[in-house]
Design a protein around this motif. Structure first.
Motif, short mmCIF file in Angstrom:
data_model
loop_
_atom_site.label_atom_id
_atom_site.label_comp_id
_atom_site.label_asym_id
_atom_site.label_seq_id
_atom_site.Cartn_x
_atom_site.Cartn_y
_atom_site.Cartn_z
N ALA A 114 40.50 51.28 39.47
CA ALA A 114 39.75 50.03 39.33
C ALA A 114 39.49 49.47 40.72
O ALA A 114 40.39 49.43 41.56
N ALA A 117 34.92 44.00 42.69
CA ALA A 117 33.47 43.95 42.59
C ALA A 117 32.78 43.87 43.95
O ALA A 117 31.61 44.23 44.08
N THR A 119 33.67 45.54 46.65
CA THR A 119 33.99 46.72 47.46
C THR A 119 32.71 47.32 48.03
O THR A 119 31.72 47.48 47.32
N SER A 137 36.51 51.84 37.14
CA SER A 137 36.34 50.64 36.33
C SER A 137 36.29 49.42 37.23
O SER A 137 36.65 49.49 38.41
N ASN A 138 35.86 48.30 36.67
CA ASN A 138 35.71 47.06 37.42
C ASN A 138 37.03 46.29 37.41
O ASN A 138 37.55 45.94 36.35
N ASP A 140 37.55 43.32 38.10
CA ASP A 140 37.42 41.95 37.59
C ASP A 140 38.00 41.82 36.19
O ASP A 140 38.49 40.75 35.81
N ASP A 141 37.94 42.89 35.41
CA ASP A 141 38.50 42.83 34.06
C ASP A 141 40.01 42.64 34.08
O ASP A 141 40.59 42.16 33.11
#
Length: 255
Positions: A114, A117, A119, A137-138, A140-141
């Protein structure tokens, strides 16, 4: 006041396990400051391009201390108390990709990564190569649901920021006179916030005078035109009450 960064990271660790995320990478960002105390660069006009700037960030794994990687320029100029010995410092003459690859080998198998956002694309390219192209994956989740719920300590800091704004508004009103410019008022607002302990403006200060005879482009937050008699003036500004101390100390204390 120092926030409990270890407690915050433990919550993220739990969410990583639930989501099946092996590794979390966060660049210099609000999320990284939230989890480690490493401060963000204050607002600047444009991008600051340090040699190996793309490596800047931290790797977080469940049940382990973060691995922080920073270019020397950041440790020299952007960490208030200097760098902790735990931080991996990348010098200008180093091979940044080789440093990242060495760190990746010590992380073990990484099937799921992960990333924050914010990056850099260059960072992500190097990460995928070093880690063997894991599923992405993001981040932020994982982090956003935690940051939405404020702790008592955070509420206290928010109250301090609000108090600073109230105090500034109380003294700046007397300076709203015909002939003064919006830019001059904004400079005074920023100065008064700094005097009261604000780390920086939380966003660009806006002073907007409007009236029947006022002519300004839509969306303009600040002009150098004098305020005219009979116009109304609205203020849009915010303070930042948090003052970061040594990032190295914060990491060691909370690790």
């Amino acid at each position: 006041m120092v926030f409990d960064y270890a407690k915050r990271r433990a919550k993220v660790s739990d969410r990583m396990l639930e989501a099946g995320v092996d590794l979390l990478f966060l660049p210099i960002s609000g999320d990284l400051e939230y989890l480690t105390g490493i401060p963000r660069r204050e607002p600047s006009f444009g991008n600051v391009a340090y040699r190996h700037g793309w490596v800047a960030g931290a790797f977080l794994r469940s049940g382990a201390d973060p691995i922080v990687v920073l270019p020397r320029m950041i440790t020299e100029f952007e960490l208030p108390g200097g760098a902790s010995p735990d931080i991996v410092v990348v010098n200008e003459t180093d091979d940044g990709d080789a440093v990242l690859t060495r760190i990746a080998k010590d992380l073990g198998p990484v099937r799921s990564l992960a990333v924050g956002a914010r990056t850099w694309a260059e960072t992500l390219i190097h990460l995928r190569q070093a880690l063997g192209d894991p599923a992405l994956s993001n981040a932020d989740d994982l982090t956003n649901p935690l940051r939405r719920i404020k702790s008592p300590e955070e509420m206290e800091r928010m109250a301090t920021a609000a108090r600073i704004v109230d105090e500034v508004m109380a003294v700046i009103g007397a300076q709203v006179l015909p002939g003064v410019t919006e830019a001059e008022l904004a400079a005074e607002v920023n100065l008064e916030m700094s005097r009261r302990g604000s780390r920086v403006e939380s966003f660009d200060t806006g002073i907007i005078s409007t009236g029947r005879l006022d002519q300004r482009a839509a969306g303009t937050r600040l002009t150098t035109q004098p305020i005219r008699e009979g116009t109304s003036v609205s203020f849009d500004f915010g303070a930042v009450a948090i003052r970061s101390i040594s990032s190295g100390d914060l990491i060691r204390r909370s690790g």
